[in-house]
Scaffold this motif. Sequence first.
Motif, PDB file in Angstrom:
ATOM      1  N   ALA A  73      37.396 -72.056 -15.696  1.00  0.00           N
ATOM      2  CA  ALA A  73      38.338 -72.293 -14.762  1.00  0.00           C
ATOM      3  C   ALA A  73      38.560 -70.926 -14.056  1.00  0.00           C
ATOM      4  N   TRP A  74      39.124 -71.140 -12.616  1.00  0.00           N
ATOM      5  CA  TRP A  74      38.921 -69.963 -11.734  1.00  0.00           C
ATOM      6  C   TRP A  74      40.604 -70.423 -10.975  1.00  0.00           C
ATOM      7  N   GLN A  75      40.816 -69.149 -10.528  1.00  0.00           N
ATOM      8  CA  GLN A  75      42.037 -68.975  -9.671  1.00  0.00           C
ATOM      9  C   GLN A  75      41.999 -67.911  -8.678  1.00  0.00           C
ATOM     10  N   VAL A  76      42.344 -68.358  -7.564  1.00  0.00           N
ATOM     11  CA  VAL A  76      42.532 -67.490  -6.376  1.00  0.00           C
ATOM     12  C   VAL A  76      43.931 -67.428  -5.770  1.00  0.00           C
ATOM     13  N   ALA A  77      44.308 -66.062  -5.745  1.00  0.00           N
ATOM     14  CA  ALA A  77      45.886 -65.947  -5.396  1.00  0.00           C
ATOM     15  C   ALA A  77      46.135 -64.939  -4.042  1.00  0.00           C
ATOM     16  N   GLU A  78      47.015 -64.794  -3.470  1.00  0.00           N
ATOM     17  CA  GLU A  78      47.367 -64.102  -2.655  1.00  0.00           C
ATOM     18  C   GLU A  78      48.102 -62.560  -3.054  1.00  0.00           C
ATOM     19  N   ASP A  79      48.287 -62.610  -4.321  1.00  0.00           N
ATOM     20  CA  ASP A  79      48.939 -61.435  -4.958  1.00  0.00           C
ATOM     21  C   ASP A  79      47.952 -61.258  -6.282  1.00  0.00           C
ATOM     22  N   GLU A  80      47.932 -59.992  -6.717  1.00  0.00           N
ATOM     23  CA  GLU A  80      47.469 -59.588  -7.964  1.00  0.00           C
ATOM     24  C   GLU A  80      47.970 -59.933  -9.115  1.00  0.00           C
ATOM     25  N   ARG A  81      49.272 -60.467  -8.990  1.00  0.00           N
ATOM     26  CA  ARG A  81      49.846 -60.944 -10.282  1.00  0.00           C
ATOM     27  C   ARG A  81      49.855 -62.502 -10.447  1.00  0.00           C
ATOM     28  N   GLY A  89      40.487 -74.280  -9.807  1.00  0.00           N
ATOM     29  CA  GLY A  89      39.549 -75.283 -10.048  1.00  0.00           C
ATOM     30  C   GLY A  89      38.836 -74.801 -11.131  1.00  0.00           C
ATOM     31  N   SER A  90      37.832 -75.755 -11.649  1.00  0.00           N
ATOM     32  CA  SER A  90      37.243 -75.189 -12.692  1.00  0.00           C
ATOM     33  C   SER A  90      35.542 -75.863 -12.379  1.00  0.00           C
ATOM     34  N   THR A  91      34.532 -75.178 -13.149  1.00  0.00           N
ATOM     35  CA  THR A  91      33.278 -75.512 -12.802  1.00  0.00           C
ATOM     36  C   THR A  91      32.530 -75.110 -14.064  1.00  0.00           C
ATOM     37  N   THR A  92      31.058 -75.467 -14.387  1.00  0.00           N
ATOM     38  CA  THR A  92      30.350 -75.428 -15.540  1.00  0.00           C
ATOM     39  C   THR A  92      29.352 -74.264 -15.571  1.00  0.00           C
ATOM     40  N   ALA A  93      29.469 -73.489 -16.553  1.00  0.00           N
ATOM     41  CA  ALA A  93      28.492 -72.691 -16.697  1.00  0.00           C
ATOM     42  C   ALA A  93      27.235 -73.018 -17.653  1.00  0.00           C
ATOM     43  N   ARG A  94      26.111 -73.272 -17.270  1.00  0.00           N
ATOM     44  CA  ARG A  94      25.101 -74.006 -17.847  1.00  0.00           C
ATOM     45  C   ARG A  94      23.980 -73.191 -18.554  1.00  0.00           C
ATOM     46  N   PRO A  95      23.441 -73.277 -19.718  1.00  0.00           N
ATOM     47  CA  PRO A  95      22.639 -72.382 -20.543  1.00  0.00           C
ATOM     48  C   PRO A  95      21.478 -72.318 -19.464  1.00  0.00           C
ATOM     49  N   GLU A  96      20.853 -73.176 -18.943  1.00  0.00           N
ATOM     50  CA  GLU A  96      19.453 -73.030 -18.120  1.00  0.00           C
ATOM     51  C   GLU A  96      20.001 -72.107 -17.081  1.00  0.00           C
ATOM     52  N   GLU A  97      21.120 -71.656 -16.529  1.00  0.00           N
ATOM     53  CA  GLU A  97      21.408 -70.570 -15.616  1.00  0.00           C
ATOM     54  C   GLU A  97      22.058 -69.577 -16.328  1.00  0.00           C
ATOM     55  N   ALA A  98      21.684 -69.168 -17.537  1.00  0.00           N
ATOM     56  CA  ALA A  98      22.197 -68.102 -18.318  1.00  0.00           C
ATOM     57  C   ALA A  98      23.744 -67.983 -18.390  1.00  0.00           C
ATOM     58  N   HIS A  99      24.517 -69.134 -18.375  1.00  0.00           N
ATOM     59  CA  HIS A  99      25.788 -69.376 -18.165  1.00  0.00           C
ATOM     60  C   HIS A  99      26.493 -68.526 -16.913  1.00  0.00           C
ATOM     61  N   SER A 100      25.624 -68.555 -16.044  1.00  0.00           N
ATOM     62  CA  SER A 100      26.320 -67.853 -14.714  1.00  0.00           C
ATOM     63  C   SER A 100      27.106 -68.753 -13.777  1.00  0.00           C
ATOM     64  N   TYR A 116      41.295 -62.880  -7.565  1.00  0.00           N
ATOM     65  CA  TYR A 116      40.757 -64.011  -8.333  1.00  0.00           C
ATOM     66  C   TYR A 116      40.406 -63.520  -9.734  1.00  0.00           C
ATOM     67  N   ARG A 117      40.416 -64.708 -10.616  1.00  0.00           N
ATOM     68  CA  ARG A 117      39.854 -64.325 -12.017  1.00  0.00           C
ATOM     69  C   ARG A 117      39.593 -65.723 -12.660  1.00  0.00           C
ATOM     70  N   PHE A 118      38.879 -65.524 -13.850  1.00  0.00           N
ATOM     71  CA  PHE A 118      38.305 -66.836 -14.492  1.00  0.00           C
ATOM     72  C   PHE A 118      39.021 -66.892 -15.940  1.00  0.00           C
ATOM     73  N   LYS A 119      38.720 -68.137 -16.282  1.00  0.00           N
ATOM     74  CA  LYS A 119      39.247 -68.279 -17.898  1.00  0.00           C
ATOM     75  C   LYS A 119      38.341 -69.242 -18.651  1.00  0.00           C
ATOM     76  N   LEU A 124      40.592 -64.448 -20.599  1.00  0.00           N
ATOM     77  CA  LEU A 124      40.775 -64.457 -19.162  1.00  0.00           C
ATOM     78  C   LEU A 124      39.721 -63.023 -18.785  1.00  0.00           C
ATOM     79  N   SER A 125      39.264 -63.344 -17.845  1.00  0.00           N
ATOM     80  CA  SER A 125      38.437 -62.044 -16.919  1.00  0.00           C
ATOM     81  C   SER A 125      39.259 -61.166 -16.536  1.00  0.00           C
TER      82      SER A 125
END
Length: 501
Positions: A73-81, A89-100, A116-119, A124-125
Motif C-alpha cells: 500500500a502507498w500514500q501521498v500527502a501534503e504534509d509529513e504527518r 492505493g496499492s500495488t503488487t511487488a512481484r518476485p520476478e522483479e525482486a519485489h520492487s 509519501y510512504r509505503f506499507k 511502514l516505510s
Amino acid sequence: MSSLTRRTLLLAGVAGVTAFSVTASARPSDPFTLGVASGDPAPDGVVLWTRLAVEPLADDGLGGMPARPIEVAWQVAEDERFTRIVQRGSTTARPEEAHSVHVELVGLDPGREYFYRFKALNHLSRTGRTRTAPSPGSLQVPLTMAFASCAQYEHGYFTAYRRLAEDEPDLVLHLGDYTYEYESGIHVAPSGNVRHVEGPTTTTLADYRRRQAQYKTDPDLQLAHAVAPWSVIWDDHEIDNNWAGMLPDKPQPDFPARRAAAIQAYYENMPLRRSPRLYRRIGWGSLATFHMLDTRQYRTDQACGDGLQLCPERLEPERTMLGAAQEDWLFDGFRGSRARWDVLGQQVFFSQYDYIPGEVDKFLLDAWDGYVADRDRVVAGFADVRNPIVLTGDVHAAWGAEVKERWNDPSSKTLATELVTTSITAGGDGSEEYAETPLWLRENPHVKYFNNRRGYTLTRFTPDELRTDFRGVDYVTRPGSPVSTKASFVVEDGKPGLNEQ
C-alpha cells in the motif's frame, strides 16, 4: 510545521502513524531495509519506488523474500504527518522483479511538495519527500538542483550524499557509476579501501541485485533519496568498466546476457518509469529542460583500443557516442525547446582535453574526445537553444570548462558551459589539486576550474543566471566529514561562460 522540524523528521526517517497504522501483533522482519525513493518529476506526478528485502544481502539476490507476490500500500500527502492525504492505493511487488515497486503517479498539482510512504507485511516505510515539476510555461519558480556521480562503496563513506540531502535540493541528477561491479579488493583507492562489498564481481542477475541492495542499505544514500526526486542515468560501472554497446571492455563469455541482467537490476532498484529506453527529458516549467543522455548503450567501440593516446581514428566522421536515433531525438528537442536553460545530463567529459602538456597531444578515448564528429554535431545543435549547459560525471574531480569554437584558443567564441561533478567517493579522500594541475590548465585554457576533493555539485537556476557551487568534503575514509563550497561560478542568461564569484 517549521522547515527545521520538517528537516529533522526527514533526517530521522520518521514514518508517521496517522491513518496508516501498524498493529502490535507479531510481525515479520522489516521489508523496507532499502529505503524509499522518487524520481522523474512531471507537472502532474512522479515515480515512487521501494523494494522489499528482509535480508538485503541474500545470495540469490531476492532479499530474503518469499517467492510470491506481496501487496504494498502507498500514500501521498501534503504534509509529513499525513493528515492531508491526497492519493492512496496499492500495488503488487512481484518476485520476478525482486519485489520492487514503481508507482507512476498522475493527478497531482504542479510545482508543489508532497510526502509519501509505503506499507507492507504490517510494516511502514520511512517517509519520503518529493516534488512535482512546475506547470508548463512557468518561468519564475527557481530550481535548486544537485548532481553527483561515482560512488565506489569500498573507497569511502557516503557522507557526501548526506551533505547533499542537508542542502535540501528540489531535484537530484545522478550521472552514472551509482554502483561499481568489482569484487572486494580489486578496485583499490590510492589510500586503500575502507569498506568491502559482498559477493563476486557482478555478472549475474543475482549479483547485480545484491550489489544494488548493499548500496541501498547505506543510510546516507537512503537519506539523499528520501529528500527529493532523482533523475538517474547509468555510465559504465553499473554494468562493466568502459563497455560500449554490445561490447565489453575485455573479452568475456556472453556479455549481452550480463548486460541484460545489469539493466534489469538497474530498473528494479531505481525510481524510473517503465520505458523501452533510458534517454528522456525532464522539464522544469519553461525555466529548464534536462536532456538525460545514454552515452553507453548506442556508442561505437572506443577508438584505437581505448585508453589515453594520440589516435587519428577518433576523428572518423561515422563514430558516434549517441547513435542515430538518440541524436535525432536530442536535436528535435533542441529545435522545439522554449526553455531558458537546456541542460545535457550525461556521463563522460565533453570538452576537448589534452592530458599531456607540450607538443604531443593525448586524449581520453572513452570520453567525447574519442567521438569528435558526434561532439561537433551536438555543439552545432547548441545554436537552436538559448543557454546550453553540459553536466558531466565520470572523472572523479570537479571541473568547470567553456565549450569553445576552437578549444585551445581562449579568444575564440564560447558556445556553452560544462560543469563536471567530482565523485561521491571514488578515488578516496583526494586533494585540492595535483602537482600537474597548473600545467594541465595552461595546456587547456578553456578549463577554468579543477578540484580533486570528493563531493557533489549544487546549482540554482533562475531566469537570469545559473549559479554553481562545487561542494567538497574533507575526507571519505571515515564518516562524518563536514562539507564546504570549494568555488562558485555564475553563468549569465545569454552569455555562455564561467564567471567566478
